[in-house]
Design an enzyme around this catalytic site. Structure first.
Site, PDB file in Angstrom:
ATOM      1  N   LYS A 114       0.869  -1.167   0.000  1.00 27.35           N
ATOM      2  CA  LYS A 114       0.000   0.000   0.000  1.00 27.35           C
ATOM      3  C   LYS A 114       0.910   1.223   0.000  1.00 27.35           C
ATOM      4  O   LYS A 114       1.554   1.524   1.011  1.00 27.35           O
ATOM      5  CB  LYS A 114      -0.904  -0.013   1.230  1.00 27.35           C
ATOM      6  CG  LYS A 114      -1.952   1.070   1.205  1.00 27.35           C
ATOM      7  CD  LYS A 114      -2.960   0.856   2.315  1.00 27.35           C
ATOM      8  CE  LYS A 114      -4.107   1.833   2.263  1.00 27.35           C
ATOM      9  NZ  LYS A 114      -3.729   3.215   2.235  1.00 27.35           N
ATOM     10  N   CYS A 405      12.673  34.735  21.320  1.00 23.47           N
ATOM     11  CA  CYS A 405      13.636  33.671  21.055  1.00 23.47           C
ATOM     12  C   CYS A 405      14.262  33.177  22.368  1.00 23.47           C
ATOM     13  O   CYS A 405      14.759  33.979  23.156  1.00 23.47           O
ATOM     14  CB  CYS A 405      14.729  34.194  20.122  1.00 23.47           C
ATOM     15  SG  CYS A 405      16.048  33.006  19.862  1.00 23.47           S
TER      16      CYS A 405
HETATM   17  S1  IVH Z   1      -6.594  -0.352  -4.601  1.00 22.20           S
HETATM   18  C1  IVH Z   1     -11.192   0.294  -5.031  1.00 22.20           C
HETATM   19  N1  IVH Z   1      -4.040  -0.771  -4.201  1.00 22.20           N
HETATM   20  O1  IVH Z   1      -5.004   3.464  -0.685  1.00 22.20           O
HETATM   21  C2  IVH Z   1      -9.801   0.043  -4.595  1.00 22.20           C
HETATM   22  N2  IVH Z   1      -4.997   1.239  -3.337  1.00 22.20           N
HETATM   23  O2  IVH Z   1      -7.779   3.499   1.000  1.00 22.20           O
HETATM   24  C3  IVH Z   1      -8.827   0.973  -5.161  1.00 22.20           C
HETATM   25  N3  IVH Z   1      -3.386   2.726  -2.241  1.00 22.20           N
HETATM   26  O3  IVH Z   1      -7.279   5.452  -2.439  1.00 22.20           O
HETATM   27  C4  IVH Z   1      -7.573   1.071  -4.435  1.00 22.20           C
HETATM   28  N4  IVH Z   1      -1.606   1.457  -2.553  1.00 22.20           N
HETATM   29  O4  IVH Z   1      -4.788   5.841  -2.841  1.00 22.20           O
HETATM   30  C5  IVH Z   1      -5.077   0.060  -3.990  1.00 22.20           C
HETATM   31  N5  IVH Z   1      -1.780  -1.249  -3.989  1.00 22.20           N
HETATM   32  C6  IVH Z   1      -2.805  -0.430  -3.773  1.00 22.20           C
HETATM   33  C7  IVH Z   1      -2.669   0.809  -3.100  1.00 22.20           C
HETATM   34  C8  IVH Z   1      -3.796   1.612  -2.887  1.00 22.20           C
HETATM   35  C9  IVH Z   1      -2.062   2.594  -2.058  1.00 22.20           C
HETATM   36  C10 IVH Z   1      -4.187   3.874  -1.746  1.00 22.20           C
HETATM   37  C11 IVH Z   1      -5.105   4.476  -2.767  1.00 22.20           C
HETATM   38  C12 IVH Z   1      -6.507   4.313  -2.224  1.00 22.20           C
HETATM   39  C13 IVH Z   1      -6.268   4.096  -0.769  1.00 22.20           C
HETATM   40  C14 IVH Z   1      -7.341   3.155  -0.238  1.00 22.20           C
END
Ligand code: IVH
Length: 845
Positions: A114, A405
């Site tokens: 993520k 300061c």
């Molecule tokens: S999938 C409908 N995959 O996390 C699902 N999201 O809370 C679409 N994000 O808004 C998202 N890494 O900005 C997905 N490997 C990943 C991700 C990811 C970061 C972020 C993204 C999303 C939020 C979800």
């Protein structure tokens, strides 16, 4: 060339440059030098201009434009939903149960990282990027296409021909840590407020009005979700692999997992591995692979039922806020620091947390004595995330940001639009004076060898350095300087650096046990294994890890691994210590050693370290005379004595605080550095003055245009703004600087000291015998001056001096110890290699 030929050439160049972009930014395997790339880009620019071609997706459009873009709001074709979060394995098991109940069969999961950035949705039509929209509120977002086009790893035109006619792809825009750190270093150099973290910086950058600034910020992007009405493949994972073929950057750190155990393994691996990645991540996303099954599962109002985000734990704890103190930085920026009742978080005891600025204090509504929640993620400085107001004492008073300061008493100011408070007393506030001197001697400025932060601190404390000009009085002060000594401990007990100095790196504790394993090796050990793993480490594990994560340049052999493991096995005290401390420990406070190694009670250990603070002092008090120093008052003095007399520990090795000592030899070195600095070119002197907003590049431009300090002093704001790349803010700052009498006096003194305050004109009339030739000068020529003079000589004779070897290099002039890579590269490109004498003879100099 007729128009048709030109259009043909333009198309070729566009394709070629896109190919190089892809190799550089997506594959990280560049094939041509940056210079060659830029030359081709220039050719393309010229052709497009001459033949009036305006292709919005040409690589020339990646440089950004100066036209300010007001963002238009665009409705998303498919709502940008978020994910539901899980924080434990149980919650993931529940998710799995829910999924299976609906689909009624087993299924594959895809595990991805993520990424912690700013989400973006790109639309491609016929293989061409037509729109980039931020998440916004999920339904509508900002159209940031112009800015996104400057991101080099995002394809403007897709590769291959099997992409769907219309589709969207979603991903995360990120600022890599090294770009972020570099940006902050530059901001610091220019005396501007620092940025908080890469995520906010990436998001802020995307919304900038000037896309050429965006282009300079080197953003990156990873993609993880494709949407469209006619996508060819069922599997999410397979779709992403296809997207990679079309030119998108898809993370390689993605796995298809057959069952929950494999999912858990993925999570466990990345919980720590993620700290080795170039960008920020905050969890793992688990997705059902098959689109057919995804459709079967559908969505809730907020998120898909086919995916869940496991969030890594940012370790947190609650504790009491004792007080708030204020640190003044080198640029005068004031940072509030929370002093906390010590609390263990993620393997370290936290005593302080940064509060960043006045707004954060206000938003938290902090009161002295509050119970607060403290969080520590990765290697980052702990921060206060929340206040438990229910526990607030009735008469406690709110924290009010100081008005003056704490170092010099001057009234603080806050510039419009900035979060930080500043002390404006640039030339009279101790940390700012020291900061200016450090900047002046730094490598990119006057590069004075032998004088660094510690020397400046020491001489400042002894009243021997009060401003930059005093550096040139050092030679006359030899009698008071030679023989000076000090420990390198930050003086301010409330500063975050002081806290850093209190903590002892774990490898030092291991190193203190007598043995023949080097500190560097132990450092590697601590980096790759937890304390418990180290306690029972086997040669085989060491060998395997060493193959994967090379210590320095070479891997350990069987024999070295045997030695390391034997060393740990030898000391049961060390093993007990390692098993007792929390499993993520990488550094310990002195009391930790007293409790877990010497066997003292917590109360006694805390009392001792409260009194002596640094291990260095505890140990010296202990060894010099325990009774006299009063340590005997503690019930457990016997234990302590035994510990200090132990034959197996060399206590001096635990000490990680360096000592600075200026002896005759060091002093001579300093003198040499000072002398050499008198030949530093004017632009370096100008940069070294530390004028706000005058960084290295600006200093070069100003020196080139005005030629001397006197002309620069006389320049008006209007004249300054007329120089390329000098804006109003810089011009104002320069004029302001030279208005100040103290600064003019400083310049006169520097002139008297013999510094170069004007550009050394290149001697004209010299025969330009090296014209058209490119040289690289490398290696040791006896002194830095000789090497620099050699370069100057080449340039004065019309030659070009480059820093790296490419196919354009004609000669390499190599001194002693020239790097083997350079020599090999020179051979590869058939570059003629000379030593200095051969060079002089060849050109009859
Ligand atoms: S999938 C409908 N995959 O996390 C699902 N999201 O809370 C679409 N994000 O808004 C998202 N890494 O900005 C997905 N490997 C990943 C991700 C990811 C970061 C972020 C993204 C999303 C939020 C979800």
């Amino acid at each position: 060339m007729n128009r048709e030929e030109a259009l043909q050439k333009i198309a070729e160049l566009q394709a070629e440059l896109e190919e190089h972009n892809y190799k550089y930014y997506v594959l990280a395997q560049p094939e041509i030098s940056d210079y060659d790339f830029d030359m081709k880009l220039k050719d393309l620019e010229k052709l497009e201009k001459d033949y009036d071609v305006n292709d919005p997706n040409s690589p020339t459009k990646r440089v950004g434009s100066d036209i300010s873009a007001d963002f238009e709001q665009v409705e998303h074709k498919y709502t940008m939903l978020s994910l539901s979060n899980a924080y434990s394995e149980e919650e993931i098991t529940d998710f799995d149960t829910r999924v299976k109940k609906i689909i009624g069969t087993e299924c594959e999961y895809v595990c991805e990282l993520k990424y912690d950035g700013s989400s973006i949705s790109l639309t491609y039509e016929n293989g061409i990027l037509v729109r980039a929209v931020t998440r916004g509120d999920g339904v509508k977002g900002d159209d940031v296409t112009t800015n996104v086009k400057t991101i080099r790893s995002i394809p403007l035109k897709l590769r291959g021909n099997d992409y769907p006619k219309n589709f969207e792809i979603r991903g995360e825009i990120l600022m890599p840590f090294d770009v972020f750190n570099q940006l902050n270093t530059e901001l610091k150099e220019r005396g501007e407020a620092l940025l908080a973290n890469p995520r906010n910086t990436a998001a802020g950058t995307l919304k900038m009005k000037n896309s050429s600034v965006v282009a300079s910020r080197k953003l990156d992007a990873y993609f993880y979700y494709m949407l469209g009405d006619d996508l060819p493949i069922d599997g999410h994972y397979e779709k992403l692999q296809k997207a990679r073929e079309w030119g998108f950057k898809i993370s390689k750190d993605t796995d298809v997992c057959k069952n929950l155990n494999e999912v858990f393994e993925f999570i466990q691996k990345w919980d720590t591995e993620r700290f080795n990645l170039p960008v920020a991540t905050d969890g793992v996303v688990i997705k059902v692979n098959s689109k057919r099954l995804q459709d079967n599962l559908g969505f809730t109002a907020k998120s898909p039922r086919w995916a869940i985000a496991f969030k890594f734990k940012a370790e947190s704890a609650s504790t009491v806020l004792k007080s708030v103190s204020y640190q003044v930085g080198r640029t005068g920026a004031v940072t509030p620091v929370a002093n906390l009742e010590p609390v263990p978080i993620a393997g370290t005891i936290v005593k302080r947390a940064s509060l960043h600025n006045a707004d954060i204090i206000k938003n938290l509504d902090l009161h002295v004595g509050d119970t607060v929640f403290v969080e520590k993620g990765g290697e980052i400085i702990p921060k206060i995330t929340d206040v438990d107001t229910a526990q607030r004492k009735p008469k406690s008073s709110p924290v009010v940001f100081i008005e003056n300061c704490p170092e010099c008493g001057t009234q603080l100011i806050r510039k419009e639009g900035e979060a930080a408070h500043y002390c404006p007393n640039e030339d009279g506030c101790p940390p700012q004076i020291k900061g200016k001197m450090e900047h002046f001697v730094s490598r990119k400025a006057m590069d004075i060898d032998g004088i660094g932060e510690q020397t400046i601190n020491l001489l400042f404390k002894k009243n021997l350095l009060k401003s930059i000009t005093d550096i040139y009085k050092i030679p006359q002060n030899s009698a008071s300087i030679i023989g000076l000594e000090a420990l390198n401990i930050p003086e301010d007990e409330t500063s975050l650096e002081y806290d850093q100095a209190l903590k002892i790196p774990l490898e030092r504790v291991l190193f203190a046990f007598k043995g023949s394993v080097s500190l560097k090796t132990l450092e590697w050990l601590v980096k790759h294994f937890s304390p418990k793993e180290i306690a029972s480490i086997q040669p085989k594990e060491l060998l395997e890890t060493s193959k994967k994560n090379k210590p320095d340049v070479k891997t350990f052999g069987e024999k070295e691994c045997e030695t390391i493991s034997k060393f740990i096995k030898k000391y049961h005290q060390l093993q007990t210590f390692l098993k007792r401390i929390p499993d993520q420990t990488k550094e310990v406070y002195p009391e930790n050693i007293l409790i877990n190694l010497a066997g003292l009670s917590k109360e006694t250990a805390e009392k001792i370290s409260e009194k002596y603070k640094f291990y260095y002092f505890i140990y010296n008090a202990g060894t010099e005379n325990i009774e006299k120093e009063g340590l005997i008052n503690f019930m457990e003095a016997g234990l302590l004595e035994e510990f200090f007399n132990s034959k197996i520990i060399d206590h001096s090795r635990i000490n990680h605080i360096s000592k600075i000592s200026i002896q005759k030899k060091t002093f001579e070195n300093i003198l040499k550095g000072i002398e050499t600095s008198k030949n530093a070119p004017f632009e370096k002197v100008l940069f070294g003055l530390g004028i706000r907003y005058v960084g290295e590049t600006v200093a070069k431009k100003l020196a080139k245009r005005f030629r001397s300090i006197d002309k620069l002093i006389a320049a008006t704001e209007e004249e300054l703004v007329n120089v390329e790349d000098i804006g109003g803010r810089i011009a104002e700052s320069v004029v302001e600087y030279f208005k100040d009498e103290t600064h003019l006096k400083l310049i006169e003194e520097l002139r008297k000291a013999g510094l170069l305050l004007e550009v050394q004109e290149i001697k004209e009339n010299l025969p330009q015998i090296l014209e058209g030739l490119t040289f690289v000068v490398t290696g040791n020529f006896g002194s830095k001056e000789i090497r620099e003079n050699l370069k100057l000589q080449i340039e004065q004779l019309g030659g070009k001096v480059a820093s790296g070897i490419s196919k354009n290099t004609n000669f390499l002039v190599a001194g002693d110890k020239a790097g083997p890579e350079k020599i090999n590269k020179a051979k590869k490109f058939n570059v003629i290699i000379f030593n200095k004498t051969e060079f002089e003879e060849h050109f009859k100099l």
